[in-house]
Design an enzyme around this catalytic site. Structure first.
Site, short mmCIF file in Angstrom:
data_model
loop_
_atom_site.label_atom_id
_atom_site.label_comp_id
_atom_site.label_asym_id
_atom_site.label_seq_id
_atom_site.Cartn_x
_atom_site.Cartn_y
_atom_site.Cartn_z
CG HIS A 25 73.64 5.09 45.66
ND1 HIS A 25 73.23 5.92 46.50
CD2 HIS A 25 73.03 4.47 45.02
CE1 HIS A 25 71.88 5.78 46.22
NE2 HIS A 25 71.75 4.98 45.09
CD GLU A 26 74.14 1.37 42.66
OE1 GLU A 26 73.40 0.50 43.16
OE2 GLU A 26 73.69 2.59 42.14
CG HIS B 178 71.12 0.50 47.02
ND1 HIS B 178 69.78 0.96 47.68
CD2 HIS B 178 71.12 1.35 46.07
CE1 HIS B 178 69.48 1.82 47.16
NE2 HIS B 178 70.27 2.41 45.97
CD GLU C 253 68.06 4.95 45.29
OE1 GLU C 253 68.87 5.65 44.92
OE2 GLU C 253 67.70 3.58 44.96
#
Length: 293
Positions: free
Chosen positions: A139-140, A143, A222
């Site tokens: 997820h990071e 980003h 997100e």
């Protein structure tokens, strides 16, 4: 760089058009051009300084320690996993840090895709399985690959600029109206006290409205980072990670850090002011494939 240039040109174009409209309607003062420049410098300047210093400020805020050489198997796993995911996502290996916090959390920051940082809490390492942690790391990394930090900074810069510019213009009009013939007084802003009070009130009000715009984008990104994590680590792992976040302590990170973290604060007056969508909505979006590309 192309993204930054396009945002800056768009912002400049809108400001110029707005200035021309003011000029044509005759409500512009001789200081509007200077105000446009000042608003741009303050609006974008603060946002870009924060972006350039983001890694240093984030590490300082949470007391994080960058892993230079892995000291144990967990740190080695972190580095290996992020290295693999970064290669899959087409970005340079970010710095990796660990910080002490009881909540399950992680964040990514940095001024560029190829000069970024991923940090994880000790609460995450202690309470998540490897599969769940892998999904959070993905997820990071997503980003970073999506350029979310830069885009968020540009959006913040634009709304800051317009909040300053429009509130000062309206304050100038209000002060001039309340002081009568301002040109005779030789003060283009009219009554200085009225100008100051009105501009401060308007900046506060417009700032609250503008925050709903930045928070909308934060929630939107997100969903896309969750979808990116599903591609890198698998949707079931990402869903399991989000389910695990429900069991976490309320995030302990500073409010200024919340938009960066995977686990945002759940308590807010309205979802409009939340930096993260509710966890159930994120899980539903993953299951439906709504944000899958």
């Amino acid at each position: 760089m192309m993204r930054i240039a396009l945002f800056l040109l768009t912002n400049l174009g809108v400001m110029v058009v707005f200035g021309l409209i003011l000029s044509l309607t005759g409500i512009q003062s001789s200081s509007v051009m200077g105000l446009m420049i000042m608003a741009g410098l303050f609006g974008f300047g603060g946002a870009f300084v924060s972006l350039l210093m983001s890694k240093w400020m984030a590490l300082r805020s949470v007391g994080g320690e960058v892993i230079e050489q892995p000291r144990n198997e967990t740190e080695r796993w972190l580095l290996d996993t992020i290295a693999k995911q970064s290669q899959q996502a087409g970005i340079a290996m970010p710095q990796v840090a660990i910080y002490h916090a009881p909540d399950i959390n992680a964040f990514a920051t940095g001024a560029r895709r190829d000069a970024s940082l991923v940090a994880v809490s000790t609460g995450l390492l202690q309470n998540m399985s490897r599969d769940e942690a892998e999904a959070v790391l993905a997820h990071e990394v997503s980003h970073i690959a999506n350029g979310d930090m830069v885009t968020m900074t540009l959006i913040q810069g634009i709304v800051n600029t317009f909040v300053i510019f429009i509130s000062r213009i309206l304050a100038q009009l209000a002060a001039g109206f309340m002081s009568g013939d301002r040109e005779e007084e030789g003060n283009s802003n009219g009554n200085p006290m009225v100008y100051f009070v009105v501009s401060m009130v308007l900046e506060l009000v417009f700032g609250i409205v503008a925050s709903t715009i930045t928070m909308w984008f934060s929630r939107h990104r997100e969903f896309h980072a969750d979808a990116g994590a599903a591609r890198l680590a698998g949707s079931e792992k990402m869903i399991a990670a989000l389910q695990r976040l429900k069991t976490s302590y309320e995030p302990q990170e500073a409010s200024s850090m919340m938009a960066l973290c995977i686990n945002g604060k759940s308590k807010s007056i309205s979802e409009l002011f939340m930096s993260h969508p509710p966890l159930d909505k994120r899980i539903e979006a993953l299951r439906s494939g709504q944000y899958a590309r």
